[in-house]
Design a protein around this motif. Structure first.
Motif, PDB file in Angstrom:
ATOM      1  N   CYS A  18      14.007  -3.067  33.365  1.00 53.56           N
ATOM      2  CA  CYS A  18      13.232  -3.895  32.660  1.00 53.56           C
ATOM      3  C   CYS A  18      12.949  -3.701  30.595  1.00 53.56           C
ATOM      4  N   ALA A  19      14.253  -2.655  30.520  1.00 52.07           N
ATOM      5  CA  ALA A  19      14.275  -2.888  29.169  1.00 52.07           C
ATOM      6  C   ALA A  19      15.675  -3.112  28.740  1.00 52.07           C
ATOM      7  N   PRO A  20      15.879  -3.313  27.442  1.00 53.91           N
ATOM      8  CA  PRO A  20      17.543  -3.762  27.319  1.00 53.91           C
ATOM      9  C   PRO A  20      18.560  -2.479  26.995  1.00 53.91           C
ATOM     10  N   ARG A  21      19.143  -2.065  27.368  1.00 50.16           N
ATOM     11  CA  ARG A  21      19.952  -0.365  27.001  1.00 50.16           C
ATOM     12  C   ARG A  21      20.670  -1.062  26.713  1.00 50.16           C
ATOM     13  N   THR A  22      20.801   0.138  25.033  1.00 49.53           N
ATOM     14  CA  THR A  22      21.544  -0.206  23.663  1.00 49.53           C
ATOM     15  C   THR A  22      22.367   0.976  24.549  1.00 49.53           C
ATOM     16  N   ARG A  23      24.162   1.263  24.428  1.00 50.21           N
ATOM     17  CA  ARG A  23      24.924   2.351  24.356  1.00 50.21           C
ATOM     18  C   ARG A  23      25.355   2.924  22.549  1.00 50.21           C
ATOM     19  N   ALA A  37      16.314  24.896  25.531  1.00 47.27           N
ATOM     20  CA  ALA A  37      17.188  23.539  25.254  1.00 47.27           C
ATOM     21  C   ALA A  37      18.304  23.741  25.418  1.00 47.27           C
ATOM     22  N   PHE A  38      19.287  22.407  25.147  1.00 45.63           N
ATOM     23  CA  PHE A  38      20.385  22.868  24.788  1.00 45.63           C
ATOM     24  C   PHE A  38      21.162  21.563  24.247  1.00 45.63           C
ATOM     25  N   ARG A  39      21.764  21.230  23.195  1.00 41.05           N
ATOM     26  CA  ARG A  39      21.994  19.934  21.752  1.00 41.05           C
ATOM     27  C   ARG A  39      22.961  19.367  23.479  1.00 41.05           C
ATOM     28  N   THR A  40      22.662  18.121  23.247  1.00 36.93           N
ATOM     29  CA  THR A  40      23.160  17.003  23.918  1.00 36.93           C
ATOM     30  C   THR A  40      23.632  15.802  23.440  1.00 36.93           C
ATOM     31  N   VAL A  41      24.362  15.199  23.625  1.00 37.51           N
ATOM     32  CA  VAL A  41      24.136  13.324  23.160  1.00 37.51           C
ATOM     33  C   VAL A  41      23.414  12.606  23.763  1.00 37.51           C
ATOM     34  N   VAL A  42      22.478  11.798  23.444  1.00 35.90           N
ATOM     35  CA  VAL A  42      22.202  10.544  23.986  1.00 35.90           C
ATOM     36  C   VAL A  42      23.445   9.208  23.912  1.00 35.90           C
ATOM     37  N   HIS A  43      23.620   8.890  25.115  1.00 34.99           N
ATOM     38  CA  HIS A  43      24.495   7.549  25.677  1.00 34.99           C
ATOM     39  C   HIS A  43      24.221   6.655  25.322  1.00 34.99           C
ATOM     40  N   ASP A  44      22.773   6.165  26.055  1.00 32.45           N
ATOM     41  CA  ASP A  44      22.074   4.876  25.783  1.00 32.45           C
ATOM     42  C   ASP A  44      21.075   5.134  26.601  1.00 32.45           C
ATOM     43  N   LEU A  45      20.114   4.381  25.296  1.00 32.12           N
ATOM     44  CA  LEU A  45      18.515   4.387  25.201  1.00 32.12           C
ATOM     45  C   LEU A  45      17.782   3.536  25.110  1.00 32.12           C
ATOM     46  N   LEU A  93       6.507   5.120  28.283  1.00 34.27           N
ATOM     47  CA  LEU A  93       7.349   4.348  27.579  1.00 34.27           C
ATOM     48  C   LEU A  93       7.611   4.627  25.720  1.00 34.27           C
ATOM     49  N   LEU A  94       8.566   3.918  25.888  1.00 42.13           N
ATOM     50  CA  LEU A  94       8.704   4.736  24.285  1.00 42.13           C
ATOM     51  C   LEU A  94       8.417   2.696  23.024  1.00 42.13           C
ATOM     52  N   SER A  95       7.514   3.785  22.124  1.00 40.67           N
ATOM     53  CA  SER A  95       6.996   2.417  21.504  1.00 40.67           C
ATOM     54  C   SER A  95       7.843   1.472  21.232  1.00 40.67           C
ATOM     55  N   VAL A  98       9.304   2.310  17.656  1.00 44.24           N
ATOM     56  CA  VAL A  98      10.249   3.518  17.391  1.00 44.24           C
ATOM     57  C   VAL A  98      11.593   3.742  17.978  1.00 44.24           C
ATOM     58  N   HIS A  99      11.667   2.728  19.283  1.00 43.24           N
ATOM     59  CA  HIS A  99      12.979   2.583  19.657  1.00 43.24           C
ATOM     60  C   HIS A  99      13.805   2.021  18.943  1.00 43.24           C
TER      61      HIS A  99
END
Length: 115
Positions: A18-23, A37-45, A93-95, A98-99
């Motif tokens: 429903c919303a475009p994902r950005t790599r 909590a653990f460290r991570t890397v977000v790959h798309d949003l 949903l993320l604003s 903010v996105h």
């Protein structure tokens, strides 16, 4: 991989996109419900969710919280986990503001590079 679900939000956020994902590559922390909590890397949003690195198995339906620099923790629900990657749908949903701010911060030359 296509994930089957009867939940309309899950279908919209994962299959219909429903919303475009950005790599991109964003450092952060991910905390599963009842875990550390653990460290991570977000790959798309997108405004509806994200995918990120998760070495430990996470289970469909599990709640988690994503923390990115400068933002409050964002609650999400695990949709899938495969090969140390997790896909999650935000509980709210993320604003778009903010996105767009996150995209501006981590796109182009200023993008986070873990290597």
């Amino acid at each position: 991989m296509i994930h089957r679900s009867s939940d309309p939000y899950t279908l919209a956020s994962q299959e219909d996109r429903c919303a475009p994902r950005t790599r991109l590559t964003i450092p952060g922390q991910l905390r599963p419900s009842g875990g550390r909590a653990f460290r991570t890397v977000v790959h798309d949003l997108s405004i509806s969710g994200f995918s990120a690195a998760a070495l430990n198995r996470m289970h469909e339906g599990q709640l988690c919280w994503l923390t990115l620099a400068g933002l409050e923790s964002l609650q999400a629900q695990v949709i899938w986990w495969e090969n140390c990657m997790v896909g999650c749908a935000f509980s709210e949903l993320l604003s778009p503001i903010v996105h767009d701010s996150i995209l501006a911060r981590y796109s182009g030359e200023d993008a986070y590079r873990p290597y």
